[in-house]
Design a protein around this motif. Sequence first.
Motif, PDB file in Angstrom:
ATOM      1  N   ALA A 109      51.412  24.566  60.536  1.00  0.00           N
ATOM      2  CA  ALA A 109      52.711  23.992  59.670  1.00  0.00           C
ATOM      3  C   ALA A 109      51.382  22.513  59.777  1.00  0.00           C
ATOM      4  O   ALA A 109      51.811  21.734  59.196  1.00  0.00           O
ATOM      5  N   GLN A 110      50.437  22.387  60.753  1.00  0.00           N
ATOM      6  CA  GLN A 110      50.272  20.890  60.742  1.00  0.00           C
ATOM      7  C   GLN A 110      48.792  20.749  60.088  1.00  0.00           C
ATOM      8  O   GLN A 110      48.916  20.004  59.928  1.00  0.00           O
ATOM      9  N   LEU A 111      47.807  22.194  60.268  1.00  0.00           N
ATOM     10  CA  LEU A 111      46.820  21.662  59.698  1.00  0.00           C
ATOM     11  C   LEU A 111      46.773  22.491  58.132  1.00  0.00           C
ATOM     12  O   LEU A 111      46.456  21.546  57.439  1.00  0.00           O
ATOM     13  N   ARG A 112      47.964  23.173  57.365  1.00  0.00           N
ATOM     14  CA  ARG A 112      48.320  23.386  56.156  1.00  0.00           C
ATOM     15  C   ARG A 112      50.191  23.335  55.694  1.00  0.00           C
ATOM     16  O   ARG A 112      50.438  23.878  55.398  1.00  0.00           O
ATOM     17  N   PRO A 113      49.776  22.216  55.599  1.00  0.00           N
ATOM     18  CA  PRO A 113      51.451  21.565  54.952  1.00  0.00           C
ATOM     19  C   PRO A 113      51.746  22.081  54.248  1.00  0.00           C
ATOM     20  O   PRO A 113      53.254  22.485  54.087  1.00  0.00           O
ATOM     21  N   GLN A 114      50.864  22.216  53.113  1.00  0.00           N
ATOM     22  CA  GLN A 114      51.683  22.339  51.755  1.00  0.00           C
ATOM     23  C   GLN A 114      51.271  24.323  51.849  1.00  0.00           C
ATOM     24  O   GLN A 114      51.459  24.849  50.435  1.00  0.00           O
ATOM     25  N   GLY A 115      51.096  24.294  53.050  1.00  0.00           N
ATOM     26  CA  GLY A 115      50.746  26.531  52.851  1.00  0.00           C
ATOM     27  C   GLY A 115      48.992  26.386  51.932  1.00  0.00           C
ATOM     28  O   GLY A 115      48.790  25.428  51.651  1.00  0.00           O
ATOM     29  N   TRP A 116      49.903  27.855  51.831  1.00  0.00           N
ATOM     30  CA  TRP A 116      48.654  28.278  51.720  1.00  0.00           C
ATOM     31  C   TRP A 116      48.073  28.412  50.061  1.00  0.00           C
ATOM     32  O   TRP A 116      49.225  28.428  49.105  1.00  0.00           O
ATOM     33  N   SER A 117      47.119  28.414  49.246  1.00  0.00           N
ATOM     34  CA  SER A 117      46.987  28.706  47.628  1.00  0.00           C
ATOM     35  C   SER A 117      45.914  29.746  47.645  1.00  0.00           C
ATOM     36  O   SER A 117      45.727  30.476  48.381  1.00  0.00           O
ATOM     37  N   VAL A 118      45.890  30.329  46.350  1.00  0.00           N
ATOM     38  CA  VAL A 118      45.245  31.754  46.073  1.00  0.00           C
ATOM     39  C   VAL A 118      43.924  31.882  46.681  1.00  0.00           C
ATOM     40  O   VAL A 118      43.045  32.362  46.877  1.00  0.00           O
ATOM     41  N   ASP A 119      43.046  30.187  46.625  1.00  0.00           N
ATOM     42  CA  ASP A 119      42.002  30.146  47.693  1.00  0.00           C
ATOM     43  C   ASP A 119      42.054  30.306  49.042  1.00  0.00           C
ATOM     44  O   ASP A 119      40.527  30.535  49.322  1.00  0.00           O
ATOM     45  N   ALA A 120      43.201  30.347  49.875  1.00  0.00           N
ATOM     46  CA  ALA A 120      43.410  30.944  50.749  1.00  0.00           C
ATOM     47  C   ALA A 120      42.651  31.754  51.182  1.00  0.00           C
ATOM     48  O   ALA A 120      42.219  33.074  52.520  1.00  0.00           O
ATOM     49  N   VAL A 121      42.645  33.541  49.997  1.00  0.00           N
ATOM     50  CA  VAL A 121      42.056  34.489  50.236  1.00  0.00           C
ATOM     51  C   VAL A 121      40.764  34.452  50.052  1.00  0.00           C
ATOM     52  O   VAL A 121      40.418  33.826  49.259  1.00  0.00           O
ATOM     53  N   TRP A 122      39.742  35.110  51.339  1.00  0.00           N
ATOM     54  CA  TRP A 122      38.580  35.470  50.637  1.00  0.00           C
ATOM     55  C   TRP A 122      38.205  36.360  49.571  1.00  0.00           C
ATOM     56  O   TRP A 122      38.687  36.781  49.940  1.00  0.00           O
ATOM     57  N   ASN A 123      37.303  35.029  48.874  1.00  0.00           N
ATOM     58  CA  ASN A 123      36.810  36.077  47.761  1.00  0.00           C
ATOM     59  C   ASN A 123      35.442  36.772  47.536  1.00  0.00           C
ATOM     60  O   ASN A 123      34.462  37.401  47.001  1.00  0.00           O
ATOM     61  N   GLY A 124      34.497  36.554  49.097  1.00  0.00           N
ATOM     62  CA  GLY A 124      33.423  37.306  49.110  1.00  0.00           C
ATOM     63  C   GLY A 124      32.084  36.333  48.366  1.00  0.00           C
ATOM     64  O   GLY A 124      31.114  37.344  48.151  1.00  0.00           O
ATOM     65  N   GLY A 125      32.429  35.510  48.169  1.00  0.00           N
ATOM     66  CA  GLY A 125      31.175  35.300  47.197  1.00  0.00           C
ATOM     67  C   GLY A 125      31.275  36.012  45.591  1.00  0.00           C
ATOM     68  O   GLY A 125      30.479  35.709  45.144  1.00  0.00           O
ATOM     69  N   GLY A 126      32.520  36.670  45.318  1.00  0.00           N
ATOM     70  CA  GLY A 126      32.401  37.776  44.446  1.00  0.00           C
ATOM     71  C   GLY A 126      31.690  38.602  44.668  1.00  0.00           C
ATOM     72  O   GLY A 126      31.719  39.310  43.012  1.00  0.00           O
ATOM     73  N   THR A 127      31.179  39.050  45.690  1.00  0.00           N
ATOM     74  CA  THR A 127      29.529  40.068  45.942  1.00  0.00           C
ATOM     75  C   THR A 127      30.399  41.013  47.179  1.00  0.00           C
ATOM     76  O   THR A 127      29.900  42.467  46.577  1.00  0.00           O
ATOM     77  N   ASP A 128      30.852  40.094  47.455  1.00  0.00           N
ATOM     78  CA  ASP A 128      31.247  41.225  49.391  1.00  0.00           C
ATOM     79  C   ASP A 128      32.190  42.253  48.661  1.00  0.00           C
ATOM     80  O   ASP A 128      33.044  41.793  49.014  1.00  0.00           O
ATOM     81  N   ARG A 129      31.955  44.004  48.805  1.00  0.00           N
ATOM     82  CA  ARG A 129      33.451  44.202  48.590  1.00  0.00           C
ATOM     83  C   ARG A 129      33.898  43.952  50.146  1.00  0.00           C
ATOM     84  O   ARG A 129      35.019  45.025  49.702  1.00  0.00           O
ATOM     85  N   ASN A 130      33.907  43.970  51.325  1.00  0.00           N
ATOM     86  CA  ASN A 130      34.091  43.820  52.266  1.00  0.00           C
ATOM     87  C   ASN A 130      35.371  43.250  52.013  1.00  0.00           C
ATOM     88  O   ASN A 130      36.545  43.478  52.581  1.00  0.00           O
ATOM     89  N   ALA A 131      35.763  42.033  51.178  1.00  0.00           N
ATOM     90  CA  ALA A 131      37.251  40.752  51.193  1.00  0.00           C
ATOM     91  C   ALA A 131      38.114  41.470  50.694  1.00  0.00           C
ATOM     92  O   ALA A 131      39.228  41.553  50.185  1.00  0.00           O
ATOM     93  N   TRP A 132      37.985  43.202  49.641  1.00  0.00           N
ATOM     94  CA  TRP A 132      39.765  43.900  49.439  1.00  0.00           C
ATOM     95  C   TRP A 132      39.375  45.331  50.497  1.00  0.00           C
ATOM     96  O   TRP A 132      38.070  46.138  49.354  1.00  0.00           O
TER      97      TRP A 132
END
Length: 777
Positions: free
Chosen positions: A446-469
């Motif tokens: 609540a203190q660091l992200r008062p507006q909550g998360w966006s989809v960008d909060a999900v790590w995307n692995g740089g678009g190539t790292d399949r560890n992300a999903w």
Amino acid sequence: MIRRLAFLLIAALMGAPAPAALGPKPPPVPVADQAAAIDYDRDVQPIFNRRCIACHGCLGSPCNLKLDTFAGVQRGAFALNPYASHLGAYPRTDMDAASTLEEWRKIGFYPVLAQDGGARENLDGSLMYRMLAAGSANNRPGFSREALTPAYARRYAYACPATPAALEAQLAQNPAQGMPFGLPAIDPQDFDTLTRWIGAGAPGPTPRAQEAAARVTHPEAVARWETFFNDPDPRRQLVSRYIFEHVYLASLVLEEEPEAHFRLVRSSTPPGEPVAIIGTGLPYDDPYAYAGVKRFWYRLQKDIGAPMQKNLFLWRLKRADIAHLTDLFLGPDGPGAHWDAQAPLDPPWGIGNPFSVFRAIPASARARFLLEHAQTVSSGVIYGPVCLGQTATYAVKDHFWVFFLDPKADVSVQDPALGLATWNTFMDRSIFGNADYVDAYGKALAQLRPQGWSVDAVWNGGGTDRNAWLTVMRHGTNVSVVPGAQGGTPRTYWLMSYSGLERMYYDTVAGFKFWGGDLGKLETLLFFNYLRQEFEDNFLLLLPPADRRAVRDTWTQGIGSLALDLIPFAGADQPSEVKTDPARPLTALVAQIARHLGPTIAGPPDRLNPDLKPVVDLKTPLATYDDWERAIATLTVLQGQPFTRYLPSVILLRLNRGHESRVYSLVVNRVYASQYALIFQDGEAMPALYSLSVYPTVINGFPNLFIELDLEQAAPFLSALRGVASPADWDAFVGHYGILRNSARLWPFYDWITAWNFKQRKAEAGYLDLSYYDVPQ
């Protein structure tokens, strides 16, 4: 629970003794002639690999008899049943727990071979021979599948016979308990080979053969990594310690030597000398005190044992990874740029709290390492060394997708202490300690992200790292993990933070005592439930607040709804920056995440488990594999199909078209009202929500059934499967299409699928375990 856990052979296997009538004993062959005729590596270990490690290949196998190496064969068996209830600890039984045969005997292991007499004496005194002879006499194809039902029923109370006389008495009561247990006898030629070998005193590999097996093709590659791990700089040593604790169970595969498996171990000997493993029970135990040494070295030891699929997971290492890891943890401009100058670089040993021990290393670097190796680290939880996952797997749902928080959005990276007064709270497994941690995480969020998360909060692995999903599947008492979006759209999802992943790993892997008593294992189960709830709740924080509670209540029902009142929902009322479709909030959210991560990470379109189903007439023959995949896709990831409630966890299907064959895994996804029912889920089962997923490869190490079809049989097969609506229907279906465990076709199919697995999946392939195969339910 009893029916589902009947897939274990465990106790019965362990007892798997031999018959009263052993059949005629073969005439003894002069020992000298036998010894000259039999070579262990050429003649004996391949038989163990083909026929024996299908049940005796992992930690906690029947009678604790491990036959994947000669060291395990010679060590022998152990009478204590690892799956029986016991409040106190048992002795450790992993292969690093002792280094000499004398030490194993002191622990309680007894020989299954007699090696000091003449041929007749060796055969008469060998438990292994008597078991094999019993199987050869009684378990010819077509034997009664029902004869062993009583043995399965008492498998948890079973104690293994330690003498030929005790074994003979048990076999007199049930001649069907020969080896291989509950499976067709080994070939007469193999039985003859083992008989001659045992009669000759069961000689092991020659020194030359042992040296050849341990030889490394590219010693310079091993030397590079050992140099990296043993750099004397204090910061680098702390990094090596951190990495070791997270990958010590993994099989390392070097870029230069892709067909070999290595282990990262701690040794009392330096590089260039033979490895002398410091075999502590836990990876953070003090190696100095354990081995009585003033220094130890990290070493890469080549694994010469036959790989078991159940325990096999990889850490692939490229030469360039040395520079990458150095930059990750120590680079001036990367995640590891700002070390905590007030934290110790040589923290005490014996503390299973990574947040305290490794706090000198920037949390951003630790988090990044775990993200980039998420499948390997998670696999440590999933593919542990024991045969049976036991009750810890009850906290895991049957099919779900895992995503990870980007370190920039993860408050446990941005504010590692979360405002807590002590690091102990992070690893406090009590409901109160967990509540304090969750409360602190919510306040920091609540203190660091008062507006909550966006989809960008999900790590995307740089678009190539399949560890992300990752896709996770549970199969009763064991679990599988694969990269990408596989198996069709699941019911539930995880979003893991750095601190959550560390807590899960140290609870279920680094700090888990497989030899411990029941209370410790119960704590692990309960804590895993808290963690699962945390990860599900994190995902729900991406939804608008108004949608969260309803989804949470849908995901956890029954007795679990009471638990929800006791487990805090961190940030439950926090806003979210994600905009979703009010009519289908989850579907819209997952679609946004998929676009954010991109097609490389998600993987190719799932033709076998699509949301939009093709229209296929099963009255029309299927002429191609494309036809087959479209046809079976009409049955996958659909709820309310009666046949799914009768399926075993994993079916391996070989589909032939002329000289070509393909392999598919048919995996049932069961659904339970909650995972909080300790007496397990039969009473909480929701079979109307079960579904089927299909994968175009081998999934899991414990198949429950083999099926082989020609393509022209595929349409009738699918029609028959769709028509299964009762236990009688299932029995008829399996009797027609399945390869039962008393079938003469079983071993030929097993040999074929083993060869396919190693050819197609290479270093990722291991031998399949048949402990769960076609057993009474």
